[in-house]
Motif scaffolding. Structure first.
Motif, PDB file in Angstrom:
ATOM      1  N   PRO A 110     -21.041 -55.276 -44.236  1.00  0.00           N
ATOM      2  CA  PRO A 110     -21.444 -54.521 -43.174  1.00  0.00           C
ATOM      3  C   PRO A 110     -22.728 -54.708 -42.587  1.00  0.00           C
ATOM      4  N   ASN A 111     -23.698 -55.662 -43.337  1.00  0.00           N
ATOM      5  CA  ASN A 111     -24.893 -55.831 -43.019  1.00  0.00           C
ATOM      6  C   ASN A 111     -24.742 -56.909 -41.476  1.00  0.00           C
ATOM      7  N   LEU A 112     -23.700 -57.642 -41.521  1.00  0.00           N
ATOM      8  CA  LEU A 112     -23.533 -58.542 -40.342  1.00  0.00           C
ATOM      9  C   LEU A 112     -23.261 -57.700 -39.027  1.00  0.00           C
ATOM     10  N   ILE A 113     -22.348 -56.466 -39.293  1.00  0.00           N
ATOM     11  CA  ILE A 113     -22.235 -55.922 -38.123  1.00  0.00           C
ATOM     12  C   ILE A 113     -23.531 -55.179 -37.650  1.00  0.00           C
ATOM     13  N   ASN A 114     -24.183 -54.700 -38.631  1.00  0.00           N
ATOM     14  CA  ASN A 114     -25.472 -53.835 -38.586  1.00  0.00           C
ATOM     15  C   ASN A 114     -26.401 -54.690 -37.541  1.00  0.00           C
ATOM     16  N   VAL A 115     -26.753 -55.904 -38.097  1.00  0.00           N
ATOM     17  CA  VAL A 115     -27.531 -57.045 -37.371  1.00  0.00           C
ATOM     18  C   VAL A 115     -27.091 -57.414 -35.926  1.00  0.00           C
ATOM     19  N   SER A 116     -25.729 -57.272 -35.931  1.00  0.00           N
ATOM     20  CA  SER A 116     -25.145 -57.722 -34.575  1.00  0.00           C
ATOM     21  C   SER A 116     -25.559 -56.309 -33.513  1.00  0.00           C
ATOM     22  N   LYS A 117     -25.480 -55.359 -34.242  1.00  0.00           N
ATOM     23  CA  LYS A 117     -25.871 -53.901 -33.192  1.00  0.00           C
ATOM     24  C   LYS A 117     -27.256 -53.912 -33.142  1.00  0.00           C
ATOM     25  N   ILE A 118     -28.146 -54.376 -33.803  1.00  0.00           N
ATOM     26  CA  ILE A 118     -29.679 -54.403 -33.792  1.00  0.00           C
ATOM     27  C   ILE A 118     -29.884 -55.381 -32.709  1.00  0.00           C
ATOM     28  N   MET A 119     -29.161 -56.597 -32.476  1.00  0.00           N
ATOM     29  CA  MET A 119     -29.261 -57.544 -31.540  1.00  0.00           C
ATOM     30  C   MET A 119     -28.906 -57.047 -30.169  1.00  0.00           C
ATOM     31  N   GLY A 120     -28.200 -55.825 -29.952  1.00  0.00           N
ATOM     32  CA  GLY A 120     -27.736 -55.292 -28.759  1.00  0.00           C
ATOM     33  C   GLY A 120     -26.286 -55.595 -28.159  1.00  0.00           C
ATOM     34  N   PHE A 121     -25.662 -56.139 -29.338  1.00  0.00           N
ATOM     35  CA  PHE A 121     -24.115 -56.753 -28.786  1.00  0.00           C
ATOM     36  C   PHE A 121     -23.353 -55.512 -28.850  1.00  0.00           C
ATOM     37  N   SER A 122     -22.374 -55.572 -27.868  1.00  0.00           N
ATOM     38  CA  SER A 122     -21.597 -54.711 -27.742  1.00  0.00           C
ATOM     39  C   SER A 122     -20.272 -55.045 -28.565  1.00  0.00           C
ATOM     40  N   PHE A 123     -19.541 -53.893 -28.675  1.00  0.00           N
ATOM     41  CA  PHE A 123     -18.354 -53.772 -29.686  1.00  0.00           C
ATOM     42  C   PHE A 123     -17.386 -55.003 -29.502  1.00  0.00           C
ATOM     43  N   ILE A 124     -17.127 -55.256 -28.162  1.00  0.00           N
ATOM     44  CA  ILE A 124     -16.261 -56.206 -27.961  1.00  0.00           C
ATOM     45  C   ILE A 124     -16.927 -57.711 -28.285  1.00  0.00           C
ATOM     46  N   LYS A 125     -18.133 -57.719 -28.028  1.00  0.00           N
ATOM     47  CA  LYS A 125     -18.935 -58.932 -28.469  1.00  0.00           C
ATOM     48  C   LYS A 125     -18.961 -59.328 -29.857  1.00  0.00           C
ATOM     49  N   ILE A 126     -19.351 -58.165 -30.690  1.00  0.00           N
ATOM     50  CA  ILE A 126     -19.422 -58.152 -32.112  1.00  0.00           C
ATOM     51  C   ILE A 126     -17.980 -58.709 -32.735  1.00  0.00           C
ATOM     52  N   LEU A 127     -16.790 -58.151 -32.059  1.00  0.00           N
ATOM     53  CA  LEU A 127     -15.372 -58.278 -32.183  1.00  0.00           C
ATOM     54  C   LEU A 127     -15.141 -60.038 -32.231  1.00  0.00           C
ATOM     55  N   ARG A 128     -15.536 -60.278 -30.846  1.00  0.00           N
ATOM     56  CA  ARG A 128     -15.351 -61.763 -30.548  1.00  0.00           C
ATOM     57  C   ARG A 128     -16.085 -62.625 -31.200  1.00  0.00           C
ATOM     58  N   LYS A 129     -17.398 -62.554 -31.418  1.00  0.00           N
ATOM     59  CA  LYS A 129     -18.262 -63.355 -31.995  1.00  0.00           C
ATOM     60  C   LYS A 129     -18.449 -63.551 -33.474  1.00  0.00           C
ATOM     61  N   THR A 130     -18.088 -62.182 -34.118  1.00  0.00           N
ATOM     62  CA  THR A 130     -18.444 -62.087 -35.536  1.00  0.00           C
ATOM     63  C   THR A 130     -17.212 -61.919 -36.353  1.00  0.00           C
ATOM     64  N   ILE A 131     -16.432 -60.834 -36.170  1.00  0.00           N
ATOM     65  CA  ILE A 131     -15.474 -60.457 -36.779  1.00  0.00           C
ATOM     66  C   ILE A 131     -14.266 -61.455 -36.928  1.00  0.00           C
ATOM     67  N   ILE A 132     -13.695 -61.650 -35.389  1.00  0.00           N
ATOM     68  CA  ILE A 132     -12.608 -62.673 -35.484  1.00  0.00           C
ATOM     69  C   ILE A 132     -12.534 -63.973 -36.221  1.00  0.00           C
ATOM     70  N   PRO A 133     -13.949 -64.759 -35.825  1.00  0.00           N
ATOM     71  CA  PRO A 133     -14.147 -65.817 -36.656  1.00  0.00           C
ATOM     72  C   PRO A 133     -14.093 -65.932 -37.965  1.00  0.00           C
ATOM     73  N   LEU A 134     -14.351 -64.727 -38.675  1.00  0.00           N
ATOM     74  CA  LEU A 134     -14.529 -64.480 -40.026  1.00  0.00           C
ATOM     75  C   LEU A 134     -13.206 -64.362 -40.853  1.00  0.00           C
ATOM     76  N   ILE A 135     -12.355 -63.667 -39.836  1.00  0.00           N
ATOM     77  CA  ILE A 135     -10.828 -63.346 -40.279  1.00  0.00           C
ATOM     78  C   ILE A 135      -9.911 -64.096 -39.671  1.00  0.00           C
ATOM     79  N   TYR A 136     -10.196 -65.591 -39.416  1.00  0.00           N
ATOM     80  CA  TYR A 136      -9.202 -66.115 -38.541  1.00  0.00           C
ATOM     81  C   TYR A 136      -7.961 -66.506 -39.520  1.00  0.00           C
ATOM     82  N   THR A 137      -8.291 -67.117 -40.558  1.00  0.00           N
ATOM     83  CA  THR A 137      -7.153 -66.964 -41.694  1.00  0.00           C
ATOM     84  C   THR A 137      -6.198 -66.119 -41.727  1.00  0.00           C
TER      85      THR A 137
END
Length: 540
Positions: free
Chosen positions: A430-457
């Motif tokens: 969850p800290n990865l998501i929190n850091v992304s929020k602190i950096m001002g990323f929108s939910f779509i950007k967090i989804l595209r840049k952080t979550i999807i690459p981590l769950i590609y498999t």
């Protein structure tokens, strides 16, 4: 409980409501629609439909337990000839749809089939009056063929549980001179086995192709007969409501099984039991025990299909088959992408941006996989009909039919996508998501840049599983497809119903080959279950 509402949670809330609504409309149609058929159904066909369904469930469940538990135990506990092959080969029957094995067994064992022809030749029998041979198109035959392809659910769950059984439990049982399997392994694995059995029974009651071909009047077949034969959607909804009650009972059993699947052990240096070398005649017995289900569920049906393809090569209509294959591929690809997209959105919002009420609603919307395709087809038709009364959709028949199919597949297979995505999302810190929020990323950007690459498999696994499930789906496609819309499953059903097995053998073989992919993924996953660090405490 009702806090933390935002635009994404509202979107997911609306999607979840849309997915749940067809189930609710079944009861609306059954109890608030035309109820004049209830007395007639109760006095005529409903008791017979219910009794046949229960007999089929008991028979398939019992034989699947025998196949699944025995094979799971011997490949987990003992070393014998062919064990490394049997470990993954025992999952191969899961690639064969039940209706395909029903068609092949009927051709093999009927009066004019090769088995009875050979017996008459060997023993000089002239006709059926000279000998007795079991009728494959019967309740017993249905139990045999369905058990042969459904036991992998129990094998998978049982083997996973046996693999992670702490060795200290076996050692304690040995000290007291107890039978390790009956007094330790089986009782402790009972929750996992019950969960697998619940899946087998839900697949049994949702089957249409086998019971229709064998002329066994179950509740699922009754939905078809009342809807299409009597032109009564309300009557079909009423029978579906009976099916719904059975499914809820099975879901409850499965949930209780998973809830009780817990045992604990402090690390003792070696948690996983060692493999025992089988000796003497036991080596052959264990090999034979594992070979029988594979023979019944995979080798025989695929051999019959291959023989049909080679023997009937001249009568196979390749143009129609490739047309059905193209239709199957594009509808399965679009549907699997849609299902996984919805799963990514729902699971991500559920874990990072929702409250308890929204999580509960998302969980309920994932239960569609447990319901027979016939129930969901009835619910979708009633629900879409109600929506059309309000919004007056102006789609043509073909476009509307495709949209309804995509909607139905999403409801039916969302649980498969959610399971794959959930296993990946829960491992994200969850800290990865929190850091992304602190950096001002929108939910779509967090989804595209952080979550999807981590769950590609996980996305790849989910798309593959959903794709193959849709490729094999028969009852929903058969009921909801537009005119002149043939998938491989409906193509096989149409020709097999007319006893033209050679003409549809290649299409059936394509479905089987497509189903082998998920089997490989399942085997890879279950092998990882046993590769746990020896110092890691085992907690279920």
């Amino acid at each position: 409980m009702f806090s933390n509402w935002n635009k994404w949670s509202i979107i997911v809330f609306i999607i979840a409501l849309l997915i749940i609504s067809p189930i609710l409309t079944i009861f609306y149609s059954a109890f608030l629609g035309d109820t004049s058929l209830w007395p007639h159904l109760f006095s005529t066909v409903l008791p017979r439909y219910t009794l046949n369904t229960l007999i089929l469930m008991i028979g398939v469940g019992s034989l699947s337990l025998i196949f699944g538990i025995s094979t799971a135990w011997v490949v987990t506990r003992y070393d014998f000839p062919g064990k490394n092959i049997f470990e993954w080969a025992l999952l191969l029957p899961a690639a064969v749809p039940a209706y395909v094995i029903a068609y092949t067994y009927t051709d093999l064992f009927e009066y004019a089939g090769p088995v009875q022809n050979s017996l008459r030749t060997i023993f000089n029998w002239e006709g059926a009056q000279d000998y007795w041979f079991p009728n494959i198109r019967s309740m017993g035959g249905a139990i045999l063929v369905m058990s042969s392809v459904l036991y992998p659910y129990i094998y998978l769950m049982g083997r996973s549980s046996f693999l992670r059984m702490p060795i200290s439990f076996y050692q304690t049982g040995s000290i007291y001179g107890k039978n390790i399997f009956l007094t330790v392994a089986l009782p402790l694995s009972r929750p996992a086995i019950i969960a697998g059995l619940a899946l087998v029974l839900m697949e049994t009651i949702s089957d249409f192709g086998t019971v229709d071909y064998f002329a066994i009047e179950t509740l699922t077949l009754g939905v078809f007969n009342v809807w299409l034969g009597m032109n009564s959607l309300s009557g079909a909804s009423q029978i579906s409501s009976v099916l719904f009650i059975i499914v809820v009972i099975l879901l409850t059993l499965e949930t209780i099984g998973r809830k009780n699947q817990r045992y604990f052990e402090k690390s003792s240096g070696q948690n996983i039991s060692s493999i025992i070398e089988a000796e003497g005649i036991r080596r052959l017995i264990y090999s034979f025990l594992c070979f029988i289900p594979i023979l019944l569920g995979f080798i025989i049906p695929t051999s019959v299909l291959l023989n049909f393809v080679l023997k009937g090569f001249a009568v196979i209509n390749f143009q129609e088959i490739f047309s059905a294959m193209f239709t199957s591929l594009y509808i399965a690809i679009i549907s699997s992408i849609l299902v996984i997209s919805v799963s990514i959105l729902m699971i991500t919002v559920s874990y990072f941006r929702s409250n308890k009420f929204q999580k509960f609603l998302i969980f309920i919307s994932s239960c569609g996989y447990a319901f027979p395709g016939t129930i969901l087809a009835v619910g979708v038709i009633v629900f879409v009909g109600l929506l059309d009364n309000f919004f007056k959709f102006n789609f043509n028949y073909y476009t509307g039919g495709i949209i309804i199919l995509l909607f139905s597949y999403t409801i039916r297979f969302l649980a498969v996508g959610n399971g794959a995505i959930k296993s990946g999302v829960t491992k994200i810190n969850p800290n990865l998501i929190n850091v992304s929020k602190i950096m001002g990323f929108s939910f779509i950007k967090i989804l595209r840049k952080t979550i999807i690459p981590l769950i590609y498999t996980n996305i790849f696994v989910g798309v593959t599983l959903v794709f193959v499930d849709i490729l094999k789906e028969l009852p929903m496609t058969l009921l909801l497809r537009p005119f002149n819309f043939e998938t491989l499953a409906t193509y096989v059903y149409q020709y097999a119903s007319d006893e033209l097995l050679e003409e549809c053998s290649l299409a059936a073989l394509m479905i089987v080959i497509a189903g082998i992919g998920p089997v490989i993924l399942l085997n890879s996953a279950i092998k990882k279950t046993g590769k746990i660090r020896k110092s890691e405490p085992l907690i279920y």
